[in-house]
Design a protein around this motif. Sequence first.
Motif, PDB file in Angstrom:
ATOM      1  N   ASN A   1       0.820  -1.210   0.000  1.00 36.39           N
ATOM      2  CA  ASN A   1       0.000   0.000   0.000  1.00 36.39           C
ATOM      3  C   ASN A   1       0.854   1.261   0.000  1.00 36.39           C
TER       4      ASN A   1
ATOM      5  N   GLU B   1       1.080   4.378  -2.585  1.00 33.68           N
ATOM      6  CA  GLU B   1       0.663   5.710  -2.144  1.00 33.68           C
ATOM      7  C   GLU B   1       1.786   6.730  -2.321  1.00 33.68           C
TER       8      GLU B   1
ATOM      9  N   ASP C   1      -6.211  -2.839  -6.924  1.00 35.14           N
ATOM     10  CA  ASP C   1      -5.491  -1.809  -6.174  1.00 35.14           C
ATOM     11  C   ASP C   1      -4.124  -1.520  -6.786  1.00 35.14           C
ATOM     12  N   TYR C   2      -3.526  -2.531  -7.467  1.00 34.24           N
ATOM     13  CA  TYR C   2      -2.140  -2.397  -7.927  1.00 34.24           C
ATOM     14  C   TYR C   2      -1.979  -2.632  -9.428  1.00 34.24           C
TER      15      TYR C   2
ATOM     16  N   ASP D   1       0.206   5.426   6.869  1.00 28.49           N
ATOM     17  CA  ASP D   1      -0.660   4.784   5.880  1.00 28.49           C
ATOM     18  C   ASP D   1      -1.387   3.583   6.471  1.00 28.49           C
TER      19      ASP D   1
END
Length: 533
Positions: free
Chosen positions: A183, A187, A215-216, A372
């Motif tokens: 993550n 970010e 997400d990726y 995060d």
Amino acid sequence: MGNIDYSKYSKLSPFELKDSLIALAQSKRDRLMLNAGRGNPNFLATLPRRAFFQLGLFSATESEFSFSYMPEGLGGFPRPVGLQSRFDNFLMQNRDKPGVLFLGKAVSYVRDQLGLDPDMFLLEMVEGILGCNYPVPDRMLRVSETIIKEYLLQEMGVKSMPKEGLDLFAVEGGTAAMAYIFNSLKENKIINTDDRIAIGRPIFTPYLEIPKLNDYQLEEIFIEADPNLGWQYPESELRKLEDPSIKAFFLVNPSNPPSVKISDEGLLILADIVRKRPDLIILTDDVYGTFADDFKSLFAICPNNTILVYSFSKYFGATGWRLGIIALSNNNIIDQKIAALSDQEKQELEERYSSLTTEPEKIKFIDRLVADSRNVALNHTAGLSTPQQVQMVLFALFNMMDSRQAYKKAVKSVVRERDAALYRQLGVEVPEDLNAVDYYTLVDLERTARILYGDDFANWVMVNKNPTELLFRVADETGVVLLPGSGFGVSHPSARASLANLNAYQYAAIGDSLRRFAEDAYQEYLGTKKDES
């Protein structure tokens, strides 16, 4: 079993497939289900646990003394003044109780061997085990971080880095470390959609699954270990990392499931690659490093390029505690990459972290991981629970204080005896390998068939037998649960067995079961030969 379409199971994660296998293995009440599919050890370190509970009793009494005028059951924060003296009295009065003597020795070790303030250490442990404060600092308690640094540098074979050059983030096990790292890399604009990352296979399945998520959406380049080389990475595979389009290399070392550490030759090749590619990010998950002989992490070879993930779960038998660490060098390449982002990207990140400090551009990546992990706004309540950090410290001290390394020798012996029992009953010799760790084993179906009954039979098996069908048949007829090697990126048909969660005689039973299935298949093969003639 009937006419079941096993192909429908091929897309399942092995950890989801195991539920179907377990249900089948448990379907008959007159036998014991043997689940060799999961890596949860059935051994654990008891002395640091006893110490934890004894410390808890002392700390609860300390709390009650703070509010001694109040009704029973109500306490306050422990008092620093005189704490060491009261602790010494507790040790004297309870010295015959298991775990108490260890606590006294731990304070002495922290003072005399690590050079830390024993009063600060004791107060941190007492407050921490009571869980009466938020984790402060939220990344990791101060004395605890120093102690875990010493443990990691020792166990990961890092001899050249002073502990001051290392930063740690205590997290909820290795799985949380993985989630947080993926993550925060995204970010902070370090990896972006369609970027290429390399993954060392075979590997723990989530490393294959997470990059594919919406997400990726990362492109995966596989660095394939060779079973004919003892599951080492051939140099030609490692040299793929010289491609500048590959942003990062993720691996588990020692590997899961082949369970071997990277050889010294492999480490030297990777060091050479990093010299040529100083921008390459490496994530090494070294949870099984403490089971290896003379282990050296990639973090010891390329510290400024490497994110180190370590979990206490397997070695100390603490999967339920959820104790993990993310380690970074103070001079890591990720901070350098963040500093080199475009002005627009930097502005976006400054806005993201602006609630934390007046100079958000100076926040290190490891502190961005902390923020995060709680989506920034909840950064002030981030951090691993303090009782968890206390147990982590006691585990680490238990290992460091054991000059004879008796516990380490014992757990290594346990898994290796189980490995030998399985293969002895299977009828296949286990090759000598100085890099083997033996926490898991991969039973290669083709290799096993070839050793037991020859090349022609092995070739027939590869054409006529579905490995998934074999796993279901084994579960149905014997109650033994194994996982498919394919779910971990193994190209050859194979079955993964953990050597950590059953007893030696049960692994012998698994070897017997697999041998019987091989014999049945061989008789079927002979029947086809008769039909052909």
